[in-house]
Design an enzyme around this catalytic site. Sequence first.
Site, PDB file in Angstrom:
ATOM      1  N   THR A 281       0.812  -1.217   0.000  1.00  0.00           N
ATOM      2  CA  THR A 281       0.000   0.000   0.000  1.00  0.00           C
ATOM      3  C   THR A 281       0.842   1.262   0.000  1.00  0.00           C
ATOM      4  OG1 THR A 281      -1.799  -1.145   1.157  1.00  0.00           O
ATOM      5  CG2 THR A 281      -1.806   1.253   1.266  1.00  0.00           C
TER       6      THR A 281
ATOM      7  N   SER B 236      -0.154 -10.299  -0.215  1.00  0.00           N
ATOM      8  CA  SER B 236      -0.926 -11.539  -0.115  1.00  0.00           C
ATOM      9  C   SER B 236      -0.456 -12.567  -1.137  1.00  0.00           C
ATOM     10  CB  SER B 236      -2.424 -11.264  -0.279  1.00  0.00           C
ATOM     11  OG  SER B 236      -2.689 -10.702  -1.546  1.00  0.00           O
TER      12      SER B 236
ATOM     13  N   THR C 108       1.432  -4.916   4.213  1.00  0.00           N
ATOM     14  CA  THR C 108       1.259  -5.280   5.620  1.00  0.00           C
ATOM     15  C   THR C 108       0.707  -6.683   5.842  1.00  0.00           C
ATOM     16  OG1 THR C 108      -0.952  -4.277   5.676  1.00  0.00           O
ATOM     17  CG2 THR C 108       0.913  -2.877   6.317  1.00  0.00           C
ATOM     18  N   ASP C 109      -0.023  -7.234   4.875  1.00  0.00           N
ATOM     19  CA  ASP C 109      -0.730  -8.493   5.124  1.00  0.00           C
ATOM     20  C   ASP C 109       0.203  -9.635   5.514  1.00  0.00           C
ATOM     21  OD1 ASP C 109      -3.155  -7.330   4.704  1.00  0.00           O
ATOM     22  OD2 ASP C 109      -3.478  -8.156   2.708  1.00  0.00           O
TER      23      ASP C 109
ATOM     24  N   THR D  65       0.316 -22.050  21.082  1.00  0.00           N
ATOM     25  CA  THR D  65      -0.987 -21.744  21.662  1.00  0.00           C
ATOM     26  C   THR D  65      -1.780 -20.778  20.796  1.00  0.00           C
ATOM     27  OG1 THR D  65      -2.140 -20.760  23.566  1.00  0.00           O
ATOM     28  CG2 THR D  65       0.079 -19.940  23.093  1.00  0.00           C
ATOM     29  N   GLN D  66      -3.107 -20.908  20.867  1.00  0.00           N
ATOM     30  CA  GLN D  66      -3.988 -19.976  20.176  1.00  0.00           C
ATOM     31  C   GLN D  66      -4.062 -18.636  20.916  1.00  0.00           C
ATOM     32  OE1 GLN D  66      -7.845 -21.744  19.235  1.00  0.00           O
ATOM     33  NE2 GLN D  66      -6.902 -23.755  18.975  1.00  0.00           N
ATOM     34  N   CYS D  67      -3.562 -18.587  22.147  1.00  0.00           N
ATOM     35  CA  CYS D  67      -3.593 -17.349  22.934  1.00  0.00           C
ATOM     36  C   CYS D  67      -2.525 -16.381  22.415  1.00  0.00           C
ATOM     37  CB  CYS D  67      -3.334 -17.638  24.405  1.00  0.00           C
ATOM     38  SG  CYS D  67      -4.527 -18.759  25.158  1.00  0.00           S
TER      39      CYS D  67
END
Length: 364
Positions: free
Chosen positions: A17, A63, A93-94, A298-300
């Site tokens: 961007t 992307s 940024t993606d 972990t998903q945390c």
Amino acid sequence: MKTKHIPSILIIYTGGTIGMRENHKTHALEAFDWSHLESSVPELSQFGFNIDAITLGEPIDSSDMEPHDWVRMAEAIEENYDRYDGFVLLHGTDTMAFTASALSFMLENLDKPVIITGSQLPIGQLRTDGKENLLTSIEIAAARTVKGQPMVPEVCIFFENELLRGNRTTKINSEGFNAFRSYNCPALAKAGIHIDYAKDRILYPAERSENVRQNLFHTMYGSKHDGLYVHKTMDSHIAILTLFPGITEEVVDAVFSTPGLRGVILQTFGSGNAPQKPWFIKRLKDLHERGIAMVNITQCHYGTVEMGRYETSLQLLEAGVINGYDSTLECVVTKLMFLLGANYSPEQLLLLMNTSIAGEITLK
């Protein structure tokens, strides 16, 4: 009389961007070349630095970023390494956090800054974040200690006034200017009226070598240039399995039966816990017997995996699953690609996954 050193900075433009402009007819964002971006930031000439820029072919939407694009970036740094004091990589940024993580492993023995930045709005717009991100990234890339050494000889992301270790970052906002977060590693610097560096958090080459040298072995997959060792082979035959309540055997089998699979990342619950279903544990043991690396993260956002703390993670450990500690997803994806690409033995891979190669994990 000692001549004052004039920093030389190379800007590597990949796309994103920051280098786009709006098509006034379609209102879509379109990529344009560096010369237009340069004209949008006349302040560049006020630095008094030697600033050059190159583009890596046609601008890439982040992307669409692939491992071979990371190799092109690493090669661009390698080819220009002895000519510049620092590098600023302009990127969408993606997938910026993936690129930052990958380069942190690919550029072994790095002793110059590689600052990756971009923006949420094109640099030519009035209310853009791109100009500040670019100018401050250049200043950081040129910064030196009182001894004349590079201030931040790491691969970092600079965004919205914070300098973050590249392999610790995650994109958390698709609209706000504070697009990135480093949950388990504090910022290496913060930019306000002055740029305040947290010098005790910055990793210098000698410290990285001390952490890694006994475990990391140079291989035929890299090349050496002026002290920098560049690894250029990444193996993307990996899969990510995110656990959820009610996950079925069919879903797990679909992932684990992927042709050519060499590594699996398990996104587990809490401190690294997973269902204790016998069929699930059996499938993990089968993967281990097939020589497929499995890493537990972990998903945390905050905290770390503690293998064996609860019975639900102890079974994973016994099944051959490797502790991913507090790795981000972006980090463990690229680290696993890097290690698999180097064809390390299972024993070496286990050792290196449990080693902080470039400050990517916190070991207690």
